[in-house]
Design an enzyme around this catalytic site. Structure first.
Site, PDB file in Angstrom:
ATOM      1  N   HIS A   1      12.927  -2.122   1.588  1.00 48.60           N
ATOM      2  CA  HIS A   1      12.134  -0.729   2.072  1.00 48.60           C
ATOM      3  C   HIS A   1      12.964   0.205   1.573  1.00 48.60           C
ATOM      4  CE1 HIS A   1       9.664  -3.221   4.645  1.00 48.60           C
ATOM      5  NE2 HIS A   1      10.581  -3.734   5.187  1.00 48.60           N
TER       6      HIS A   1
ATOM      7  N   PRO B   1       0.710  -1.181  -0.059  1.00 46.11           N
ATOM      8  CA  PRO B   1      -0.114   0.081   0.274  1.00 46.11           C
ATOM      9  C   PRO B   1       0.833   1.165  -0.044  1.00 46.11           C
ATOM     10  CG  PRO B   1      -0.085  -1.274   1.978  1.00 46.11           C
ATOM     11  CD  PRO B   1       0.606  -2.025   1.186  1.00 46.11           C
ATOM     12  N   ASN B   2       0.265   2.102  -0.788  1.00 42.99           N
ATOM     13  CA  ASN B   2       0.869   3.451  -0.824  1.00 42.99           C
ATOM     14  C   ASN B   2       2.227   3.752  -1.685  1.00 42.99           C
ATOM     15  OD1 ASN B   2      -1.245   4.922   0.632  1.00 42.99           O
ATOM     16  ND2 ASN B   2      -0.217   3.623   2.483  1.00 42.99           N
TER      17      ASN B   2
HETATM   18  C1  DQA Z   1       7.961   1.331   3.508  1.00 45.99           C
HETATM   19  C2  DQA Z   1       8.373   1.429   5.032  1.00 45.99           C
HETATM   20  C3  DQA Z   1       7.037   1.396   5.734  1.00 45.99           C
HETATM   21  O1  DQA Z   1       7.314   1.266   7.108  1.00 45.99           O
HETATM   22  C4  DQA Z   1       5.931   2.226   5.333  1.00 45.99           C
HETATM   23  O2  DQA Z   1       4.839   2.031   5.960  1.00 45.99           O
HETATM   24  C5  DQA Z   1       5.864   2.156   3.762  1.00 45.99           C
HETATM   25  C6  DQA Z   1       7.042   2.141   3.047  1.00 45.99           C
HETATM   26  C7  DQA Z   1       9.537   1.621   2.681  1.00 45.99           C
HETATM   27  O3  DQA Z   1       9.576   1.101   1.601  1.00 45.99           O
HETATM   28  O4  DQA Z   1      10.598   2.402   3.257  1.00 45.99           O
HETATM   29  O5  DQA Z   1       4.798   2.457   3.251  1.00 45.99           O
HETATM   30  O6  DQA Z   1       7.860  -0.206   3.331  1.00 45.99           O
END
Ligand code: DQA
Length: 144
Positions: free
Chosen positions: A99, A9-10
Site C-alpha cells: 500500500h 482500482p484508481n
Molecule cells: C491503497 C490504500 C487503499 O485503502 C485505497 O483504497 C487505495 C490505495 C494504497 O496504496 O495506499 O486505493 O491501497
C-alpha cells in the site's frame, strides 16, 4: 524468476488523486520504477492494473504455473474482496501486499485486509518504494 505486479482500482490515477496521500508521481512513473527494479534484480516482471474486481481475480488465476511471485496492491478491494483473497489462495503463489499510504493511520475500514490474510508480507506507507521492497523481498527469497 517471474514476478507479476498487480494494481487495483484508481492506482492508475496516482499523481492526480489525493496527492497529499499518494504523492505527485504518476502511474507511468510507477510502471517505470517497477520495470527498472525488475531489470536491476534480474527478474522478469509483468504488470497489470484494473479497476474491475473480476479482472483482478482472472489475472491472479492466469498467473498459476507462470509466475513465481506476486506483488499486489488491491487498492480499495483490499478491504472488501474475499474473491481476491480466494484467488491468491487458489494459485498459492508467494505474494506480498503493498500500500502506497499507511492504511493503519487512516480510516478504520482501511485496517481490514482480506488479501493480507494470504500475503506473507505487507508493506504500507513507503510510497512507490514499497513496490521495490516487495520485489526485492521476493527476488531474495524465491529468486534463482
Ligand atoms: C491503497 C490504500 C487503499 O485503502 C485505497 O483504497 C487505495 C490505495 C494504497 O496504496 O495506499 O486505493 O491501497
Amino acid at each position: 524468476m517471474k514476478i507479476l505486479v498487480i494494481n487495483g482500482p484508481n492506482i492508475n490515477m496516482v499523481g492526480i488523486r489525493e496527492p497529499a496521500i499518494y504523492g505527485s508521481q504518476t502511474y507511468e512513473e510507477l510502471c517505470r520504477l517497477i520495470d527498472e527494479t525488475g531489470a536491476r534484480l534480474g527478474v522478469a516482471v509483468e504488470r497489470f492494473q484494473s479497476n474491475h474486481e473480476g479482472e483482478l481475480v482472472t489475472c491472479i488465476q492466469q498467473a498459476y504455473g507462470v509466475f513465481d511471485g506476486i506483488v499486489i496492491n488491491p487498492a480499495a478491494y483490499t478491504h472488501t474482496s474475499v474473491a481476491v483473497l480466494d484467488a491468491l489462495k487458489a494459485v498459492a503463489i508467494p505474494a506480498v501486499e503493498v500500500h502506497i499510504s499507511d492504511v493503519d493511520a487512516r480510516e478504520p475500514f482501511r485496517q481490514v485486509s482480506y488479501a493480507g490474510m494470504y500475503c506473507e508480507k505487507t508493506i504500507k506507507g513507503h510510497g512507490f518504494r514499497g513496490y521495490v521492497e516487495a520485489m526485492e523481498y521476493l527476488a531474495e527469497k524465491y529468486g534463482k
